[in-house]
Enzyme design. Structure first.
Site, PDB file in Angstrom:
ATOM      1  CD  GLU A  79      -1.350  -0.212   3.673  1.00  0.00           C
ATOM      2  OE1 GLU A  79      -1.894   0.851   4.019  1.00  0.00           O
ATOM      3  OE2 GLU A  79      -1.615  -1.323   4.175  1.00  0.00           O
ATOM      4  CB  CYS A 111      -2.273  -4.836   6.696  1.00  0.00           C
ATOM      5  SG  CYS A 111      -1.724  -3.197   7.196  1.00  0.00           S
ATOM      6  CG  HIS A 233      -1.820  -7.186  10.647  1.00  0.00           C
ATOM      7  ND1 HIS A 233      -0.696  -6.738   9.986  1.00  0.00           N
ATOM      8  CD2 HIS A 233      -2.599  -6.084  10.848  1.00  0.00           C
ATOM      9  CE1 HIS A 233      -0.788  -5.436   9.799  1.00  0.00           C
ATOM     10  NE2 HIS A 233      -1.936  -5.015  10.303  1.00  0.00           N
TER      11      HIS A 233
END
Length: 387
Positions: A79, A111, A233
């Protein structure tokens, strides 16, 4: 046919700011950053490192172990893209001399993009036995100086080779997904830094974990005790810890201890590097592999989350002899040899890196010999060189 991760490369820039230094400069108690956020240091990318250069470096780490005649796919997940049209993967392909015959493109979904790339790569290998796929996640997380999200910035890249009969992790079949159109984090085209509602994003992250973890257990007929470790994450380590607390709730002390210890090991690299967006989950996986003591056949869970929002849970099993494919000493040295910036130096470096890349500009790099870097721009085309 087993398909999974056969190689993993890791890169982070050669500069960092210490969280204690940053806390003092911002008038905060250091424990707010060290414990409340769960970060010790934060990688800082200067003007010579962008998503492409970091991706090249992470991939170059294992390139000599790849049979290029069998490589059929290259996906770049980010990104922090450098062009509104052209894929970052093409710059990587040229720099590393990858075959012209491979299919290559870029994926963006906050993400979650590297997980999307992993699933596409697995399907590709399943449809093209004896071929491999290379996937790269590379990002620079920026929220701005003296902002609430400043302490959750970072920079780095993870590159992986996906193939049949993998040497590190064999992915298990099945996954659970959950998505909604929400605004917890986003970056409009005319913004250089992200917009985020921190508390809302945390709540959505945890809600999406509940929507994927329990259904995965039910679908696969598994229990929490069946996992040797669960990787998350990690935009910052405390967020992953909150999800982990949900996962182990109600388990016996032995299970809590085992999974808790492995969570801490999976967070070691994140505490040193910070948020690297789409590659954060896989930096967590690598940290567990290189700092833990896993055994062949151990099951590892993967919780992937991308704001906006998309989440997925899946798992894989450790392959016998996996440690022979890892390079922990190299990564330890990379982290130890970084330059510690004072807060003033960090602010200057951050501001300089945020400036628009000018035409016909050339940069020099203070990185170690052999490191790829952004050398400038010519004809409005970014130039990459190896030091």
């Amino acid at each position: 046919m087993e398909i999974g991760i056969d190689q993993i490369g890791f890169f982070t820039p050669n500069k960092f700011v210490d969280m204690v230094d940053l806390a003092h400069a911002r008038g905060e108690d250091p424990n707010k950053f060290l414990i409340g956020i769960g970060q010790d240091r934060m990688a800082v990318a200067d003007q010579t490192q962008d998503a492409v250069s970091m991706g090249i470096n992470a991939t170059a780490e294992y390139l000599d172990q790849v049979d290029l005649d069998q490589l059929g796919l290259l996906i770049f997940a980010t990104e922090s893209g450098i062009d509104q049209s052209k894929s970052a993967s093409l710059f990587v392909k040229e720099a590393l001399g990858l075959p012209a015959q491979i299919r290559t493109f870029e994926i963006k979904e906050a993400c979650f993009a590297l997980t999307a790339s992993l699933q596409v790569a697995r399907d590709y290998v399943r449809a093209h036995p004896h071929h491999s796929a290379m996937i790269i996640g590379s990002d620079i997380a920026r929220y701005g100086l003296s902002t609430p999200g400043e302490v959750t910035q970072g920079a780095g890249a993870i590159s992986m080779l996906i193939k049949e009969d993998p040497a590190i992790i064999a992915l298990e079949d099945g996954h659970t997904s959950y998505s909604e159109n929400i605004n917890d984090f986003w970056r409009p085209n005319n913004f250089q830094t992200a917009l985020v509602d921190g508390h809302y994003s945390r709540d959505v992250y945890l809600d999406f974990f509940r929507h994927t973890f329990a259904p995965y257990l039910e679908e696969k007929g598994l229990e929490v005790k069946d996992f040797a470790g669960i990787c998350y994450h990690l935009p910052y380590t405390k967020m992953g810890f909150k999800a982990h607390s949900i996962a182990i709730d109600g388990q016996d002390e032995a299970v809590k201890q085992r999974l808790g210890d492995n969570f801490q090991l999976s967070a070691k690299y994140s505490r040193e590097v910070g948020n690297i967006y789409t590659a954060s989950l896989y930096m967590s996986v690598l940290s567990l592999l290189e700092n833990g003591d896993l055994q062949a056949g151990d099951r590892v869970g993967f919780f992937s989350y991308g704001s906006g929002a998309m989440a997925e849970f899946f798992s894989g099993k450790i392959v016998d002899g996996y440690e022979r494919r890892l390079r922990p000493a190299m990564h330890k040295r990379m982290l130890q040899e970084r330059i510690r910036l004072g807060v003033g130096q960090y602010e200057e470096t951050f501001t300089e890196a945020m400036q628009t890349l000018l035409e016909n500009v050339e940069f020099t790099s203070d990185a170690n010999r052999g490191t790829w870097y952004l050398a400038g721009q010519k004809g409005y085309v970014r130039q990459y060189r190896q030091k």
